[in-house]
Design a protein around this motif. Structure first.
Motif, short mmCIF file in Angstrom:
data_model
loop_
_atom_site.label_atom_id
_atom_site.label_comp_id
_atom_site.label_asym_id
_atom_site.label_seq_id
_atom_site.Cartn_x
_atom_site.Cartn_y
_atom_site.Cartn_z
N LEU A 1 17.53 -0.04 72.32
CA LEU A 1 16.72 -1.09 72.93
C LEU A 1 17.21 -2.49 72.58
O LEU A 1 16.81 -3.46 73.22
N ASP B 1 19.86 -3.81 73.21
CA ASP B 1 20.57 -4.41 74.34
C ASP B 1 19.61 -5.12 75.29
O ASP B 1 20.01 -5.97 76.08
N THR B 2 18.32 -4.74 75.19
CA THR B 2 17.31 -5.32 76.08
C THR B 2 16.45 -6.35 75.36
O THR B 2 16.07 -7.38 75.93
N HIS C 1 12.18 -13.82 78.84
CA HIS C 1 12.44 -12.68 79.71
C HIS C 1 11.11 -12.25 80.33
O HIS C 1 10.61 -11.14 80.07
N VAL D 1 10.39 -8.81 81.87
CA VAL D 1 10.27 -7.60 81.07
C VAL D 1 8.82 -7.17 80.93
O VAL D 1 8.52 -5.99 80.74
N ASP E 1 8.07 -4.60 83.38
CA ASP E 1 8.94 -3.41 83.37
C ASP E 1 8.28 -2.32 82.53
O ASP E 1 8.21 -2.41 81.31
N ILE F 1 10.10 -0.53 79.23
CA ILE F 1 10.17 -1.04 77.86
C ILE F 1 8.87 -0.74 77.11
O ILE F 1 8.88 -0.47 75.91
#
Length: 310
Positions: free
Chosen positions: A38, A40-41, A213, A216, A219, A222
């Motif tokens: 995670l 990377d996000t 972000h 996110v 999303d 996540i």
């Protein structure tokens, strides 16, 4: 922590106590490995907050701590809620430091360094020579791991600093955890503590990431991953640890904790392809030996100081 044993685990003894402990450890570090993916996000601090928030949601839905009454762990008071919140904050803070560490260090090395905190607490609360020897062993182990990180430059040294911070907060977790256990039922107070601390820490830990972000927040993946990390890394291991601790006692439980650095190393190697160097392996073995020494009973047959799980 309080020994609350879920009735749903009544048949779990068929697997064997060590097997249950290993299952809990694997869940804990597979959850941590998912957290690494995670990164990377989201930054490590945000992922750590998601872990605490996910664990809080699961525990609140299961335990419903607001139903507490006098005589059933004690009714909720400001003091009890404050202690639970401090415990939750220390736990989430420990996870923040740990996730920042594993963003820069191999998983097994970070877990081994973490043990400096609880073993120091055990040595401070004991007059046994074995506990002093254990502290020396873990210091040597951490030194070997740190030496192996010098090739990693500044990143490796910063990772060691975060791992040491996690060790310090693990020590705080132990002290606060005893207070929480004395105040009421451990799982109920953990649920409330995680929920309160997640709300308080949302702005500093998750807020900066959410503001930069915004997309996110919509999303679902996540949030699902955060819930999964909380379930795997906090809820499942904690419940299994409670079950194991009731049945084996503190001394043998401390010996089982020696499996944690080894399990983390294996998970890191298999899931994250992090093969330890010779120095790292030597350091991890020294920490494992230290945990074993700490768990050995003294000559009068009494167990050593308990080292609760992270």
């Amino acid at each position: 922590m309080a020994s609350t044993t879920p009735s749903s685990l009544s048949g779990a003894s068929k697997l064997g106590i060590p097997s249950l402990f290993v299952i809990g450890a694997v869940c804990m570090y597979v959850g941590a490995a998912i957290g690494v993916f995670l990164f990377d996000t989201a930054p490590p601090a945000a992922v750590a907050w998601l872990r605490g928030f996910g664990a809080a949601l699961v525990l609140l839905a299961w335990r419903r701590p607001w139903r507490a009454r006098a005589g059933a762990g004690g009714a909720w008071t400001m003091r009890r809620a404050g202690t639970a919140a401090a415990f939750g904050g220390a736990t989430i803070g420990m996870n923040v430091m740990f996730y920042e560490a594993i963003a820069r260090l191999p998983l097994g090395a970070a877990v081994a360094i973490e043990f400096l905190g609880p073993i120091a607490v055990a040595a401070a609360g004991s007059r046994k020579r074995a506990d002093v020897c254990a502290l020396l062993l873990v210091v040597c182990g951490v030194g070997a791991i740190a030496s192996a990180q010098f090739d990693g430059g500044e990143v490796g040294l910063v990772g060691i600093a975060f791992a040491l911070g996690s060790a310090a907060l693990w020590a705080a977790y132990i002290v606060l955890g005893k207070t929480v256990a004395d105040a009421g039922r451990g799982l109920d107070d953990m649920a409330a503590g995680f929920a309160i601390a997640s709300v308080i820490l949302a702005a500093p830990l998750f807020g900066p990431f959410a503001l930069t972000h915004v997309g996110v927040l919509g999303d679902w993946r996540i949030w699902v991953l955060g819930l999964g990390v909380g379930l795997l890394s906090s809820v499942v291991p904690y419940v299994l640890d409670q079950y194991v601790l009731v049945r084996v006692g503190r001394a043998r439980f401390a010996l089982l904790l020696a499996l944690l650095p080894a399990t983390a190393t294996v998970v890191g190697a298999v899931v994250l392809t992090q093969v330890p160097t010779s120095l790292e392996a030597l350091g991890i073995l020294a920490v494992i030996a230290a945990v074993v020494v700490t768990g050995l009973p003294d000559r009068r047959g009494r167990g050593s100081v308990e080292i609760p799980p992270p």
